[in-house]
Motif scaffolding. Sequence first.
Motif, PDB file in Angstrom:
ATOM      1  N   GLU A 178       0.804  -1.219   0.000  1.00  0.00           N
ATOM      2  CA  GLU A 178       0.000   0.000   0.000  1.00  0.00           C
ATOM      3  C   GLU A 178       0.840   1.272   0.000  1.00  0.00           C
ATOM      4  O   GLU A 178       0.376   2.319  -0.462  1.00  0.00           O
ATOM      5  N   GLU A 179       2.054   1.197   0.508  1.00  0.00           N
ATOM      6  CA  GLU A 179       2.866   2.413   0.647  1.00  0.00           C
ATOM      7  C   GLU A 179       4.316   2.126   0.265  1.00  0.00           C
ATOM      8  O   GLU A 179       4.901   1.150   0.721  1.00  0.00           O
ATOM      9  N   ARG A 208      -2.879  -2.588  -5.021  1.00  0.00           N
ATOM     10  CA  ARG A 208      -3.202  -1.997  -3.716  1.00  0.00           C
ATOM     11  C   ARG A 208      -2.363  -0.762  -3.393  1.00  0.00           C
ATOM     12  O   ARG A 208      -2.607  -0.124  -2.365  1.00  0.00           O
ATOM     13  N   ARG A 237      -1.247   2.723  -2.794  1.00  0.00           N
ATOM     14  CA  ARG A 237      -1.987   3.978  -2.662  1.00  0.00           C
ATOM     15  C   ARG A 237      -1.081   5.193  -2.516  1.00  0.00           C
ATOM     16  O   ARG A 237      -1.418   6.291  -2.951  1.00  0.00           O
ATOM     17  N   SER A 263      -0.182   1.287 -11.220  1.00  0.00           N
ATOM     18  CA  SER A 263      -0.827   1.454  -9.910  1.00  0.00           C
ATOM     19  C   SER A 263      -2.247   2.007 -10.077  1.00  0.00           C
ATOM     20  O   SER A 263      -2.469   3.221  -9.961  1.00  0.00           O
ATOM     21  N   SER A 308      -4.787   1.952  -8.129  1.00  0.00           N
ATOM     22  CA  SER A 308      -5.426   2.459  -6.908  1.00  0.00           C
ATOM     23  C   SER A 308      -4.657   3.617  -6.286  1.00  0.00           C
ATOM     24  O   SER A 308      -4.950   4.028  -5.160  1.00  0.00           O
ATOM     25  N   LEU A 309      -3.682   4.131  -6.999  1.00  0.00           N
ATOM     26  CA  LEU A 309      -2.823   5.188  -6.455  1.00  0.00           C
ATOM     27  C   LEU A 309      -3.638   6.429  -6.095  1.00  0.00           C
ATOM     28  O   LEU A 309      -4.476   6.883  -6.879  1.00  0.00           O
ATOM     29  N   GLU A 310      -3.356   6.960  -4.902  1.00  0.00           N
ATOM     30  CA  GLU A 310      -4.047   8.162  -4.437  1.00  0.00           C
ATOM     31  C   GLU A 310      -3.113   9.367  -4.356  1.00  0.00           C
ATOM     32  O   GLU A 310      -3.523  10.494  -4.649  1.00  0.00           O
ATOM     33  N   SER A 364      -4.450   5.287 -12.388  1.00  0.00           N
ATOM     34  CA  SER A 364      -5.465   5.657 -11.398  1.00  0.00           C
ATOM     35  C   SER A 364      -6.049   7.029 -11.719  1.00  0.00           C
ATOM     36  O   SER A 364      -5.316   8.020 -11.778  1.00  0.00           O
TER      37      SER A 364
END
Length: 438
Positions: free
Chosen positions: A326-327, A363, A365, A389, A391-393, A422
């Motif tokens: 996730e990170e 996953r 983010r 990615s 789902s990258l935020e 994303s």
Amino acid sequence: MKNNKRRQVSVIEEDRISNLPEHLIDTILERLPIQDVIRTSILSKKWRYKWRSMRAVVFDEQISKKLAKNGAFGRHGFIRVINQVLLLHKGSISKFYLSIPDMFLDSFQDVNQWMLYLSTKGVKDFTVANSNQRYQLPRCVFSCLELRKLELNKCIFKPPLQFEGFLYLESLVFNNVDFTTDLGGTAINLPQLKKLIMRSCTKVYNLKIHATNLQVLLIMNCPDVMLLELLRSQRLGMICLTLMKPIEDFVRLEKMNLALMFTNMPRLRWFYIDGHFLKVFIAEKPRWFPHAVNSLKRLWLIDFSLDDLDHLHGALCLLRNSPNLEELRMMHIQTESELMRYGEETTSSHLESPGCLDQTLNRLRIVELSPLQGSRPQLLFVKLLLAQSPSLEKFTIQSNGTLDPYKRFNIAKDVMRFPRASPKAEMIYLDPNSCKNV
């Protein structure tokens, strides 16, 4: 009449102080410097000797340096004051913190006597923060079998041959500790150990620990540690490994690879590794592990260079085998100019090859990269992450402060144009001088 009221008020106030619950008094004493603890004896008659039974005795760096100014045996000298405090103390001591300042000491004879005294007091939280010459722990320390927390700085760790371990120890910290003697192959049994931190220790290959409950492992600048012995705990959730120097500087280094390391870690969530250690793990250049690291959520790559092919192979291998990551945080280092030019060509070619990553980071983010120098491999890697990615935020980039503003602007412009898998990915490009978004 007024005098009588004042007396009544003072009596009530004295009662409030005197009749505090014992656990509350202990809590108050624990939070005060030792000199203020002793001064509480003037608060009331009942408080006169409270300090003599306090369960936490702390001589921290500030107090020890102050005492050291008066020498070892002066009226308020370091050795003399601690001798007096321990001589007058009654009852058990659950916590003892001793800072040994950088001052002239003929020997550690008095310190050894303190250790002997403490070994009879049921101490559970024990710290020796030594700034003097290296201090060899006396045998009596290894008889403190009720220890829950042990922290040692600049000590020689030499347990007696019959020592089997600390059965209740939960936290162990070694800073600049020398494990000078081979323990004869006998492992120290630490069945309740949850956290182990080792920084800048020497001859660590002499230390063998059996800790099946270990959850947090931090190894910094300890190149000769027998790491595989420490990675047998299936409860490990956080691992930090840094060499801080190139592997060529170390003579003794355990052979291992990433696949072997991750074989038995079903709960690993945080993994921090520097580029020097990564070179050790990636020597055999594995592509896939026998089993994916499904539990890994956070990956930090420190002192890392995308101009180094070994570093790049290591990063891609970790990303490829961490489907639930996730990170990702990467702290880049500047490489030598000639090596950088050669490395750029090699790593750029690899990043542009088909199936370079061949794994969607479903996953992922959050990504942080600093400092960005704008080399071709760096830009290609950013482009790769954005493309893989969905789902990258948030993707945060800290630019290199040595670059001129015009080049930083051009790098930001290039990065902002990269296609993103994303639709909600936010690109943040930080100016190193103002730390504001560009």
